[in-house]
Design an enzyme around this catalytic site. Structure first.
Site, mmCIF file in Angstrom:
data_model
loop_
_atom_site.group_PDB
_atom_site.id
_atom_site.type_symbol
_atom_site.label_atom_id
_atom_site.label_comp_id
_atom_site.label_asym_id
_atom_site.label_seq_id
_atom_site.Cartn_x
_atom_site.Cartn_y
_atom_site.Cartn_z
ATOM 1 N N ASP A 1 -5.855 11.920 -7.871
ATOM 2 C CA ASP A 1 -4.937 11.067 -8.013
ATOM 3 C C ASP A 1 -4.291 10.898 -9.630
ATOM 4 O OD1 ASP A 1 -2.861 9.192 -6.833
ATOM 5 O OD2 ASP A 1 -4.079 7.350 -7.411
ATOM 6 N N HIS B 1 5.768 3.163 -13.545
ATOM 7 C CA HIS B 1 4.602 2.446 -12.825
ATOM 8 C C HIS B 1 3.615 2.296 -14.085
ATOM 9 C CE1 HIS B 1 1.364 1.759 -10.350
ATOM 10 N NE2 HIS B 1 0.462 2.561 -10.739
ATOM 11 N N ARG C 1 -2.230 -4.880 -20.382
ATOM 12 C CA ARG C 1 -2.549 -4.950 -22.095
ATOM 13 C C ARG C 1 -0.826 -4.974 -22.576
ATOM 14 N NH1 ARG C 1 -4.102 -0.255 -20.142
ATOM 15 N NH2 ARG C 1 -2.018 0.762 -20.579
ATOM 16 N N GLU D 1 -0.239 1.734 -2.888
ATOM 17 C CA GLU D 1 0.482 2.207 -3.857
ATOM 18 C C GLU D 1 1.204 3.514 -2.831
ATOM 19 O OE1 GLU D 1 -2.177 3.785 -7.032
ATOM 20 O OE2 GLU D 1 -1.899 1.766 -8.007
ATOM 21 N N GLU E 1 2.855 6.960 -2.437
ATOM 22 C CA GLU E 1 2.472 8.239 -3.425
ATOM 23 C C GLU E 1 2.980 9.253 -2.522
ATOM 24 O OE1 GLU E 1 -1.083 8.600 -5.665
ATOM 25 O OE2 GLU E 1 -1.229 6.306 -5.964
ATOM 26 N N ASP F 1 -2.477 4.779 -1.512
ATOM 27 C CA ASP F 1 -3.682 4.760 -2.309
ATOM 28 C C ASP F 1 -4.046 3.161 -2.523
ATOM 29 O OD1 ASP F 1 -5.518 5.093 -4.103
ATOM 30 O OD2 ASP F 1 -4.381 5.119 -5.758
ATOM 31 N N ARG G 1 -6.806 -4.963 -6.508
ATOM 32 C CA ARG G 1 -6.372 -5.139 -7.837
ATOM 33 C C ARG G 1 -7.485 -5.982 -8.654
ATOM 34 N NH1 ARG G 1 -3.464 -0.747 -8.480
ATOM 35 N NH2 ARG G 1 -1.531 -0.925 -7.143
ATOM 36 N N GLN H 1 -10.354 -3.691 -9.499
ATOM 37 C CA GLN H 1 -9.960 -2.997 -10.468
ATOM 38 C C GLN H 1 -9.941 -3.262 -11.956
ATOM 39 O OE1 GLN H 1 -5.901 -1.198 -9.603
ATOM 40 N NE2 GLN H 1 -5.962 0.352 -11.171
ATOM 41 N N TYR I 1 -12.329 -1.570 -14.515
ATOM 42 C CA TYR I 1 -11.610 -0.215 -15.072
ATOM 43 C C TYR I 1 -12.019 0.392 -16.295
ATOM 44 C CZ TYR I 1 -7.816 -1.660 -17.802
ATOM 45 O OH TYR I 1 -6.955 -2.232 -19.095
ATOM 46 N N LYS J 1 -10.602 1.251 -5.576
ATOM 47 C CA LYS J 1 -9.586 2.600 -5.105
ATOM 48 C C LYS J 1 -10.447 3.244 -3.695
ATOM 49 C CE LYS J 1 -6.263 2.739 -8.148
ATOM 50 N NZ LYS J 1 -4.874 2.733 -7.747
ATOM 51 N N THR K 1 -8.112 5.600 1.358
ATOM 52 C CA THR K 1 -6.681 6.257 1.059
ATOM 53 C C THR K 1 -6.219 6.936 2.377
ATOM 54 O OG1 THR K 1 -7.687 7.151 -0.970
ATOM 55 C CG2 THR K 1 -5.645 8.037 -0.256
ATOM 56 N N THR L 1 1.584 6.199 -7.811
ATOM 57 C CA THR L 1 2.636 5.493 -7.482
ATOM 58 C C THR L 1 3.936 5.948 -7.996
ATOM 59 O OG1 THR L 1 1.030 3.711 -7.727
ATOM 60 C CG2 THR L 1 3.135 3.019 -7.344
ATOM 61 N N GLU M 1 3.333 -4.763 -8.706
ATOM 62 C CA GLU M 1 4.461 -4.453 -9.334
ATOM 63 C C GLU M 1 5.566 -5.222 -8.900
ATOM 64 O OE1 GLU M 1 5.373 -0.198 -10.926
ATOM 65 O OE2 GLU M 1 3.942 0.047 -9.280
#
Ligand code: MN
Length: 441
Positions: A140, A147, A156, A211, A213, A245, A249, A252, A256, A265, A269, A372, A386
């Site tokens: 992926d 995105h 961040r 997501e 995709e 996908d 969250r 994740q 992560y 994840k 899928t 995404t 988002e």
């Protein structure tokens, strides 16, 4: 662009009436491949979507309509997954596409032969579709700069887009074993999360997301140690599908760092069942997204004139949600976003050239998902995190229900299509999945 092959002529019509409806995803110009099981049988067969019907490729062979093809192509057509077909050279795939087009054409040899026609097509409603390929490897990517910037700003805020983004196509190795076909329920996963400064806890994800995709299935692979040059990379793409996908969250966000996505994840899928071959997409190729003036040029191994000129794909993508309550009141799905695949920062050829640049081998049937697909506007953001800005701007569905993330019973429906003046519109069908409640802890 060179002259179009006759399989793409906009005037071509099929003896399958529904394929001539301008709204169908599957006109005779498309001819996507998939694997189906006819109700009442347990025999998986290669099929071609045509209007609201499926043409059974085994039946085309039995009727003698593919006799001109190489025996190796016919053997690959008799398999129960598309991997063998995907591994054939491009010229063989082209001859298969041409033979199927002729067989289904309103000008073809069986255009007036109702008895043979009846042996070849079955209503799609009478079939169950399977995952088109046995996917051994799933990668992926993260090819949308919007995105990456949106997610970066949430996780961040001081440093949204990491300094490698415009140089390296970012990706991670996904989980192939949990790939499921459209229509399969997806159970809300359990996992470890941490809320603020509280100690971590284990339970159902509260932030289940999708997501949107696009998936590329690998055609012939490369040998380990031999990289694919960007000039040749398009030959390594068999075709495209739609991908969801699914992402948890909260799981994740806690897991992560430092090694990237894992259990947030790998629970599921979803892929669409029909694979639109690269040869059907020729009319919709467009230039790659133009980089901003102060962005670095791609390094030479990621740059080719041809890829810059036609490495993009003018494909429209939309996501809708159908909640349990909407389903019970027979409402239409509510469209959450609509975006363009050509907003992606990296082309598919760049992803393949990069993936193999260290000598990593790709195999026929491997799945490379784009990441995404998000565009510059709010309504083109391809995930709920988002679209609702981490839940701070919840959506109101047409039923009046509010959504920050997915609720049990929600069905996520992804659609994609290509259209261009002077050509038949072609679609990718649907990639659907409904959220089932989590198991008890
Ligand atoms: Mn993804």
């Amino acid at each position: 662009m060179t002259a179009l092959p006759r399989t793409l002529s906009p005037d071509l019509r099929s003896w399958v009436d529904s394929a001539n409806d301008p709204r169908t995803d599957f006109p005779i110009q498309n001819l996507p491949l998939g694997v189906f099981v006819h109700h009442g049988s347990d025999d998986a067969r290669v099929g071609v979507a045509i209007g609201d019907q499926i043409a059974d490729v085994r039946a085309l062979i039995d009727a003698g309509l593919l006799d001109a093809l190489d025996p190796r192509v016919l053997d690959a057509c008799k398999a129960t997954r598309l991997n063998a077909l995907m591994g054939l050279e491009r010229s063989s795939l082209r001859s298969l596409r041409l033979a199927v087009s002729d067989a289904l054409s309103a000008e073809g040899p069986i255009a007036r032969d109702a008895a043979t026609q009846a042996r070849i097509v079955i209503p799609a409603a009478e079939a169950r579709l399977l995952t088109p390929a046995a996917v051994e490897n799933y990668t992926d990517f993260y090819a949308s700069i919007e995105h990456a910037t949106n997610l970066g700003s949430m996780f961040r805020p001081d440093n949204p887009l990491l300094p490698n983004y415009k140089w390296v196509p970012i990706g991670y190795h996904g989980r192939a074993s949990s790939i499921v076909v459209s229509g399969t329920e997806v159970k809300r996963p359990l996992g470890q999360t941490r809320d603020g400064e509280q100690p971590p806890s284990f339970g159902p994800t509260a932030r289940l997301d999708y997501e949107l995709e696009v998936g590329a299935f690998v055609a012939r692979g490369n040998r380990q140690g031999e990289r694919v040059r960007i000039e040749d990379a398009e030959d390594y793409v068999f075709g495209f599908c739609l991908v969801n996908d699914w992402s948890a969250r909260d799981i994740q966000a806690w897991e992560y760092q430092p090694l990237g996505p894992f259990l947030g994840k790998s629970f599921a899928t979803t892929v669409s069942p029909w694979v639109v071959m690269s040869d059907a997409l020729v009319p919709y190729r467009v230039p790659a997204r133009r980089r901003a003036a102060d962005d670095p040029a791609p390094l030479p191994y990621l740059f080719s004139e041809r890829d810059q000129a036609e490495g993009g794909l003018a494909m429209v993508l939309e996501v809708s949600i159908l909640s349990q309550r909407m389903r019970e009141s027979r409402m239409d799905p509510y469209r959450v976003s609509i975006g363009a695949f050509n907003d992606m920062y990296w082309t598919t050829a760049q992803l393949i050239a990069h993936h193999t640049s260290n000598g990593c081998n790709l195999r026929p049937g491997d799945l490379l998902a784009s990441g995404t697909v998000s565009g510059p506007t709010k309504d083109s953001r391809g995930s709920l995190i988002e679209r609702t800005w981490r839940g701070s701007e919840p959506l109101t569905l047409s039923s009046g229900e509010s959504r920050a993330f997915l609720a049990d019973g929600d069905e996520v429906i992804i659609r994609g299509w290509c259209e261009r003046q002077g050509h038949r519109r072609i679609g990718f069908g649907e990639c659907r999945g409904r959220v089932a409640p989590a198991d008890a802890i």
